[in-house]
Motif scaffolding. Structure first.
Motif, mmCIF file in Angstrom:
data_model
loop_
_atom_site.group_PDB
_atom_site.id
_atom_site.type_symbol
_atom_site.label_atom_id
_atom_site.label_comp_id
_atom_site.label_asym_id
_atom_site.label_seq_id
_atom_site.Cartn_x
_atom_site.Cartn_y
_atom_site.Cartn_z
ATOM 1 N N ASN A 1 159.202 -85.183 2.192
ATOM 2 C CA ASN A 1 158.610 -84.520 1.088
ATOM 3 C C ASN A 1 157.850 -85.411 0.027
ATOM 4 O OD1 ASN A 1 158.542 -81.735 1.670
ATOM 5 N ND2 ASN A 1 160.869 -82.275 1.689
ATOM 6 N N MET A 2 158.524 -86.732 -0.348
ATOM 7 C CA MET A 2 158.015 -87.694 -1.076
ATOM 8 C C MET A 2 156.648 -88.275 -0.540
ATOM 9 S SD MET A 2 158.255 -88.860 -4.134
ATOM 10 C CE MET A 2 156.944 -90.120 -4.697
ATOM 11 N N GLU A 3 156.736 -88.370 1.031
ATOM 12 C CA GLU A 3 155.518 -88.773 1.543
ATOM 13 C C GLU A 3 154.529 -88.007 1.574
ATOM 14 O OE1 GLU A 3 156.545 -90.048 5.631
ATOM 15 O OE2 GLU A 3 158.188 -91.226 4.794
ATOM 16 N N LYS A 4 154.953 -86.650 1.608
ATOM 17 C CA LYS A 4 153.799 -85.227 1.271
ATOM 18 C C LYS A 4 153.106 -85.404 -0.063
ATOM 19 C CE LYS A 4 155.924 -82.242 4.525
ATOM 20 N NZ LYS A 4 156.697 -80.949 4.534
ATOM 21 N N ILE A 5 153.806 -85.535 -1.071
ATOM 22 C CA ILE A 5 153.359 -85.776 -2.413
ATOM 23 C C ILE A 5 152.573 -86.985 -2.488
ATOM 24 C CG2 ILE A 5 154.203 -86.216 -4.809
ATOM 25 C CD1 ILE A 5 156.672 -84.821 -4.287
ATOM 26 N N ASN A 6 152.767 -88.098 -2.073
ATOM 27 C CA ASN A 6 151.868 -89.151 -2.039
ATOM 28 C C ASN A 6 150.558 -88.986 -1.463
ATOM 29 O OD1 ASN A 6 153.709 -91.031 -3.576
ATOM 30 N ND2 ASN A 6 154.652 -91.805 -1.986
ATOM 31 N N VAL A 7 150.750 -88.444 -0.438
ATOM 32 C CA VAL A 7 149.317 -88.223 0.566
ATOM 33 C C VAL A 7 148.526 -87.225 -0.404
ATOM 34 C CG1 VAL A 7 148.430 -86.973 2.707
ATOM 35 C CG2 VAL A 7 150.293 -88.393 2.942
ATOM 36 N N ILE A 8 149.019 -86.071 -1.089
ATOM 37 C CA ILE A 8 148.131 -85.613 -1.868
ATOM 38 C C ILE A 8 147.706 -86.191 -3.248
ATOM 39 C CG2 ILE A 8 148.524 -83.547 -3.513
ATOM 40 C CD1 ILE A 8 150.687 -82.353 -1.747
ATOM 41 N N LYS B 1 159.913 -82.703 -10.631
ATOM 42 C CA LYS B 1 159.144 -82.986 -11.720
ATOM 43 C C LYS B 1 157.815 -83.506 -11.358
ATOM 44 C CE LYS B 1 162.640 -83.489 -15.342
ATOM 45 N NZ LYS B 1 163.641 -84.420 -15.993
ATOM 46 N N MET B 2 157.970 -84.302 -10.278
ATOM 47 C CA MET B 2 156.648 -84.838 -9.774
ATOM 48 C C MET B 2 155.872 -83.803 -9.053
ATOM 49 S SD MET B 2 154.804 -87.823 -8.988
ATOM 50 C CE MET B 2 155.726 -89.142 -8.734
ATOM 51 N N ILE B 3 156.617 -82.965 -8.344
ATOM 52 C CA ILE B 3 155.784 -81.877 -7.802
ATOM 53 C C ILE B 3 155.121 -80.960 -8.698
ATOM 54 C CG2 ILE B 3 156.310 -79.663 -6.569
ATOM 55 C CD1 ILE B 3 158.621 -81.211 -4.955
ATOM 56 N N ASP B 4 155.530 -80.732 -9.771
ATOM 57 C CA ASP B 4 155.285 -80.140 -10.724
ATOM 58 C C ASP B 4 153.811 -80.727 -11.377
ATOM 59 O OD1 ASP B 4 157.074 -77.930 -10.623
ATOM 60 O OD2 ASP B 4 158.326 -78.987 -12.394
ATOM 61 N N SER C 1 146.916 -90.409 -13.997
ATOM 62 C CA SER C 1 147.589 -89.721 -15.009
ATOM 63 C C SER C 1 148.871 -90.624 -15.584
ATOM 64 C CB SER C 1 148.146 -88.284 -14.302
ATOM 65 O OG SER C 1 149.116 -87.882 -15.153
ATOM 66 N N GLU C 2 149.153 -90.604 -16.880
ATOM 67 C CA GLU C 2 150.143 -91.285 -17.322
ATOM 68 C C GLU C 2 151.445 -90.420 -17.116
ATOM 69 O OE1 GLU C 2 150.513 -94.413 -18.817
ATOM 70 O OE2 GLU C 2 148.662 -94.576 -18.432
ATOM 71 N N ASN C 3 151.529 -89.344 -16.625
ATOM 72 C CA ASN C 3 152.806 -88.671 -16.020
ATOM 73 C C ASN C 3 152.934 -88.937 -14.850
ATOM 74 O OD1 ASN C 3 153.147 -86.992 -18.552
ATOM 75 N ND2 ASN C 3 152.205 -85.157 -17.875
ATOM 76 N N TYR C 4 151.964 -88.818 -14.052
ATOM 77 C CA TYR C 4 152.237 -89.506 -12.641
ATOM 78 C C TYR C 4 152.915 -90.850 -12.631
ATOM 79 C CZ TYR C 4 151.391 -89.979 -7.615
ATOM 80 O OH TYR C 4 151.507 -90.161 -6.417
ATOM 81 N N LYS C 5 152.151 -91.709 -13.289
ATOM 82 C CA LYS C 5 152.519 -93.258 -13.350
ATOM 83 C C LYS C 5 154.127 -93.310 -13.967
ATOM 84 C CE LYS C 5 148.110 -95.263 -14.166
ATOM 85 N NZ LYS C 5 147.183 -95.802 -15.006
#
Length: 171
Positions: free
Chosen positions: A93-100, A52-55, A110-114
Motif C-alpha cells: 500500500n505504501m507503493e500505491k501511495i507513492n504511485v498516486i 496519516k499519509m493516506i489522509d 506539500s510540506e505535509n507530504y514531505k
C-alpha cells in the motif's frame, strides 16, 4: 568423610549449573518477547504514519481510504507469520501511495507530504532495527536450545525453536 564432601560439592555444582543454564534460557525467551513487543510498536507506528499519509494523499487523489489501504488490525499475540503478512500489506500500500503521489506534483511539493515521507523513513529505520534485534535474539536462543549441555535442559522444559521475522524482497 572427604569423599562425601566432594560428592556434595559436585551435586551442588551440578544443581547450580542446571539452574544457571535454565535461567539463561529464560532470559533468552524474555529478550525475544521484548523484541517481539518492539516489532508490534514499530508496526503500529508504521500503520499510524501510513494512515496519516493516506489522509494527505486522499485529499489530492479523491480515493476512498479503503481502496488505497486495507485496514490492518494489529493485535498483541500476533504470530511472526501474521506480522510478516501485515508488513507485506503495508509495503504494497505504501507503493500505491507513492504511485498516486507521482501523478500529483502539488502533493509532492506539500510540506505535509514531505514531513510524512521523513516520518515514514524514520519508522522504516526503527522497524528494521526492531527486526534485526528480534532475529538476533531468536538466533541466540535457537543456538542455546540445540547446543550441549543446554539442549538437555531445553528439551526437558519442552522449548522449541522460534521463527525468524522475515521480509520478502519483491523488487
Amino acid at each position: 568423610m572427604v569423599a562425601i564432601i566432594i560428592i556434595i560439592a559436585i551435586i551442588v555444582f551440578a544443581i547450580g549449573y542446571v539452574i544457571s543454564i535454565s535461567n539463561g534460557l529464560n532470559r533468552a525467551i524474555i529478550k525475544i518477547d521484548e523484541a517481539n513487543s518492539d516489532i508490534d510498536v514499530s508496526l503500529t507506528k508504521r500503520y499510524d504514519v501510513l494512515t496519516k499519509m493516506i489522509d494527505v494523499v486522499k485529499g489530492y487523489a479523491k480515493y476512498e481510504q479503503e481502496t488505497i489501504f486495507k485496514t490492518v488490525e494489529l493485535r498483541k499475540n500476533m504470530t511472526i507469520k501474521e506480522k510478516n503478512e501485515a508488513n507485506e500489506l503495508m509495503e504494497e500500500n505504501m507503493e500505491k501511495i507513492n504511485v498516486i503521489a507521482e501523478n500529483y506534483p502539488d502533493l509532492k511539493a506539500s510540506e505535509n507530504y514531505k514531513t510524512l515521507q521523513k516520518a515514514i523513513a524514520d519508522v522504516e529505520e526503527h522497524l528494521q532495527a526492531s527486526r534485526r534485534l528480534y532475529n538476533a535474539n531468536v538466533s541466540s536462543y535457537n543456538q542455546k536450545i540445540v547446543t550441549f549441555p543446554s539442549s538437555i535442559i531445553a528439551n526437558s522444559k519442552g522449548l522449541t525453536k522460534k521463527d525468524f521475522f522475515t521480509v520478502e524482497n519483491k523488487k
